[in-house]
Each structure stands twice: as C-alpha cells, then as structure tokens.
Design a protein around this motif. Structure first.
Motif, mmCIF file in Angstrom:
data_model
loop_
_atom_site.group_PDB
_atom_site.id
_atom_site.type_symbol
_atom_site.label_atom_id
_atom_site.label_comp_id
_atom_site.label_asym_id
_atom_site.label_seq_id
_atom_site.Cartn_x
_atom_site.Cartn_y
_atom_site.Cartn_z
ATOM 1 N N MET A 167 -78.834 -9.911 16.909
ATOM 2 C CA MET A 167 -78.290 -9.086 17.975
ATOM 3 C C MET A 167 -77.893 -9.920 19.191
ATOM 4 S SD MET A 167 -80.005 -5.654 19.649
ATOM 5 C CE MET A 167 -81.511 -6.527 20.097
ATOM 6 N N LEU A 168 -78.741 -10.886 19.560
ATOM 7 C CA LEU A 168 -78.511 -11.662 20.763
ATOM 8 C C LEU A 168 -77.516 -12.810 20.570
ATOM 9 C CD1 LEU A 168 -82.113 -11.876 22.283
ATOM 10 C CD2 LEU A 168 -80.265 -10.308 22.874
ATOM 11 N N TYR A 169 -77.549 -13.447 19.407
ATOM 12 C CA TYR A 169 -76.737 -14.641 19.197
ATOM 13 C C TYR A 169 -75.416 -14.376 18.471
ATOM 14 C CZ TYR A 169 -80.532 -17.654 20.754
ATOM 15 O OH TYR A 169 -81.487 -18.283 21.519
ATOM 16 N N HIS A 170 -75.318 -13.247 17.766
ATOM 17 C CA HIS A 170 -74.113 -12.992 16.992
ATOM 18 C C HIS A 170 -73.347 -11.754 17.444
ATOM 19 C CE1 HIS A 170 -75.175 -16.147 14.114
ATOM 20 N NE2 HIS A 170 -76.415 -15.680 14.151
ATOM 21 N N VAL A 171 -74.074 -10.728 17.852
ATOM 22 C CA VAL A 171 -73.403 -9.499 18.268
ATOM 23 C C VAL A 171 -73.111 -9.492 19.767
ATOM 24 C CG1 VAL A 171 -73.580 -6.987 18.381
ATOM 25 C CG2 VAL A 171 -74.470 -8.203 16.391
ATOM 26 N N ALA A 172 -74.116 -9.790 20.573
ATOM 27 C CA ALA A 172 -73.967 -9.705 22.029
ATOM 28 C C ALA A 172 -72.810 -10.538 22.577
ATOM 29 C CB ALA A 172 -75.279 -10.102 22.711
ATOM 30 N N PRO A 173 -72.634 -11.812 22.163
ATOM 31 C CA PRO A 173 -71.515 -12.589 22.725
ATOM 32 C C PRO A 173 -70.143 -11.966 22.475
ATOM 33 C CG PRO A 173 -73.076 -14.042 21.640
ATOM 34 C CD PRO A 173 -73.483 -12.645 21.284
ATOM 35 N N ASN A 174 -70.012 -11.204 21.404
ATOM 36 C CA ASN A 174 -68.723 -10.608 21.068
ATOM 37 C C ASN A 174 -68.424 -9.337 21.859
ATOM 38 O OD1 ASN A 174 -67.425 -12.077 18.540
ATOM 39 N ND2 ASN A 174 -69.645 -12.084 18.254
ATOM 40 N N VAL A 175 -69.433 -8.751 22.476
ATOM 41 C CA VAL A 175 -69.203 -7.567 23.305
ATOM 42 C C VAL A 175 -69.469 -7.861 24.782
ATOM 43 C CG1 VAL A 175 -69.710 -5.970 21.431
ATOM 44 C CG2 VAL A 175 -71.561 -6.733 22.911
ATOM 45 N N LEU A 176 -69.833 -9.100 25.079
ATOM 46 C CA LEU A 176 -70.153 -9.467 26.456
ATOM 47 C C LEU A 176 -68.969 -9.275 27.410
ATOM 48 C CD1 LEU A 176 -72.602 -10.445 28.017
ATOM 49 C CD2 LEU A 176 -71.820 -12.800 27.678
ATOM 50 N N PRO A 177 -67.725 -9.594 26.998
ATOM 51 C CA PRO A 177 -66.604 -9.360 27.925
ATOM 52 C C PRO A 177 -66.489 -7.912 28.391
ATOM 53 C CG PRO A 177 -65.910 -10.807 26.151
ATOM 54 C CD PRO A 177 -67.281 -10.315 25.790
ATOM 55 N N ILE A 178 -66.721 -6.962 27.483
ATOM 56 C CA ILE A 178 -66.712 -5.557 27.874
ATOM 57 C C ILE A 178 -67.818 -5.282 28.889
ATOM 58 C CG2 ILE A 178 -67.249 -3.232 27.046
ATOM 59 C CD1 ILE A 178 -64.486 -3.879 26.392
ATOM 60 N N GLY A 179 -68.977 -5.913 28.686
ATOM 61 C CA GLY A 179 -70.074 -5.752 29.626
ATOM 62 C C GLY A 179 -69.722 -6.269 31.008
ATOM 63 N N PHE A 180 -69.068 -7.431 31.051
ATOM 64 C CA PHE A 180 -68.644 -7.990 32.341
ATOM 65 C C PHE A 180 -67.628 -7.079 33.022
ATOM 66 C CE2 PHE A 180 -69.926 -12.375 30.789
ATOM 67 C CZ PHE A 180 -70.984 -12.473 31.668
#
Length: 306
Positions: free
Chosen positions: A210-223
């Motif tokens: 979740m943290l290393y593979h999924v989160a980085p790919n949705v982080l721009p939306i979070g920002f």
C-alpha cells in the motif's frame, strides 16, 4: 570516491535533483499566466503570514490613530498617517490587515494539510483493503457529507472559546471527505494493476504494498486536493470569523469584515472592507488557479487532447 565524500556527493546529487524539479515546475507554471500570477500572490501571502505582524506599523488592537490635535480619527479615509484609513474605532486598517494575515495563513496551511493528509489516508486504506474496511470508512465519509459544515461548526464553537487551532481542527474534521472520496476512486484502479499484483505475489505485506506501490501513484491527487484544502480552510475560517465565531484574541481578515459589518459601515468605509475582502478572494482564487493548471496533468478524468 572515498567513504568520507560519498554522503556529500549523495547530498549534492539530491540537491541538484530538487533544483531541477523546481526549475521544471517553474517553467510549467510560466506557460500558464493565470497560474503564475497565482504563484506570485501565494508567495506574497506566505510572506505576510510569516512576517505580517512584524511589518504592522502599529498594534492592530491597542493603538488608536489620532490627528495633530490629538483627536481620534474615526472612519478616516486613507491618509499619510493611515495609508489604508481607519476603522470606526480609530484603529489602523493597514496594521489590522498585516496582522490579520497570520491567523488566516495558519488556519489555511494547517487546515489544508490536515484535510489533505486525513482524506488521503482514509481514501488509501479504504480503497486498498475494500470489504468491511471500505464499508465502514465510506459510511463515515457519507455521514460527514450529510452534516453541513457551517451549522455544525457554529454549534461546536458555541460551547467552547474559539481559537485558531480549534477552528483548524474543526475544519479538518469536516473537510477531509472530498479528498477521501477522490483518492479512494484512484486507489481502486491502481490496486488492480500488474505491478501491485506482482508485489503481492512476491510476498510483500499489505502495508508495504500500500505504501510503496499504491500510494506513490495516487500521491499527486493527494497533493492537488491538499492545495484545494488550503483554499477551503481559508474561506471557512473567514466565514466563521465573519459570523462572530472567530478567535476573539487575534485579528484576522474575517474578523475585520465582522467588525465593519457590526459598525454599520459596510457600504461606506470601502477602505475598511476592501483589504480583507480582496485578500481572502485573492489567495483562494490563486490556489484554485494553480490547481487548475495541474489538474489536467494530474487528474486523468479531465485530461484533454494537447
């Protein structure tokens, strides 16, 4: 390369990478004039938020502007003694405007970051695990959507003494719902991709996946929604302060508008109304202009043909 110089080389490389990223972002924003104007306004707002009280020529609450004869200047238009004019109580509008930027900045920054972080985490966990975890978190999100922010915030602030940090907490507690929904929808798509399934098959734990593979790919939306959260937080803080539920110990732009409204001079003392009103409008609009520039790149749902 010696062992002693390796950390320095790695640090230098990292600094160069950050500098290159900043140059790329600057170049990207320069291509959008509205977004670049928004960056300039946001930078000015950050400057005022950090140094505004120190730049204020007078104490915004205690000092009273007087003329050469010693008489209090009430509702005085802009003059040399008071470049932004004075209030109905003889206070310097310029000093109040500069000092009022700081609580507005604090609530906007921490409220926006809190909104973005909480919403991102809820959306990430909900979308990744699915099942009963998703059901519980999304029903909690639906409950938050069903509760109108302003009436609920006023109800809570009725029983406690308002403060900047309390208002920030209330804003975060009610505004995290939108980024949570958006991030969850993105996670639902990302978790089905091949590299995520490969990570699971290789024995990676759910937390690591979740943290290393999924989160980085949705982080721009979070920002992106964190930036929007800053604008939402500033508008919410100004609204609460205008309704008389702001921190009574500090001057804020919303409280300035409340005072001019209470004095009955909203339509007369334009020099008292315009600075806080334009300040709130400028910073919230600027954040959305910057977000608009990035949204077509970040949000795949609205990407357009170039």
């Amino acid at each position: 390369m010696s062992t002693e110089t390796r950390p320095e080389a790695e640090l230098k490389k990292r600094v160069e990478e950050i500098a290159e990223t900043l140059r790329d972002q600057f170049t990207f924003l320069r291509r959008d004039r509205l977004a670049f104007a928004g960056v300039v306004i946001v930078a000015a707002f950050v400057f005022l938020g950090l140094l505004g009280p120190a730049l204020a020529p007078h104490d915004p609450i205690e000092h009273t502007v007087r003329d050469d004869a010693g008489s209090m200047l009430r509702l005085s238009e802009p003059t040399g003694a008071a470049p932004f004019g004075t209030t109905a109580y003889g206070k310097d509008v310029l000093s109040q405007f500069l000092a009022g930027a700081q609580p507005t900045f604090i609530v906007g920054l921490f409220g926006g970051i809190g909104t973005g972080v909480l919403g991102f985490l809820v959306g990430l966990v909900s979308g990744y695990y699915g099942g009963w975890v998703d059901e519980v978190l999304m029903r909690l999100t639906d409950l938050t959507f069903s509760l109108p922010f302003t009436p609920m915030a006023l109800l809570l602030l009725t029983f406690v003494t308002p403060s900047v940090w309390l208002m920030t907490g209330i804003i975060v507690a009610f505004l995290w719902k939108m980024p949570a929904r958006v991030v969850r929808s993105e996670v639902l798509s990302v978790r089905e991709r091949t590299f995520v399934k490969s990570a699971r098959a290789s024995g990676a734990s759910d937390l690591r996946t979740m943290l290393y593979h999924v989160a980085p790919n949705v982080l721009p939306i979070g920002f992106l929604y964190t930036a929007y959260g800053i604008a939402w937080a500033i508008a919410a803080q100004a609204s609460l302060a205008f309704l008389g539920f702001g921190d009574p110990t500090v001057t804020s732009w919303g409280r300035m508008l409340r005072q001019v409204f209470e004095s009955g001079n909203m339509r007369v003392a334009w020099w008292w109304v315009l600075p806080p009103a334009l300040g709130i409008a400028a910073i919230t609009t600027s954040v959305f202009l910057i977000g608009r520039a990035y949204e077509e790149v970040i949000n795949p749902e609205i990407q357009t043909e170039q």
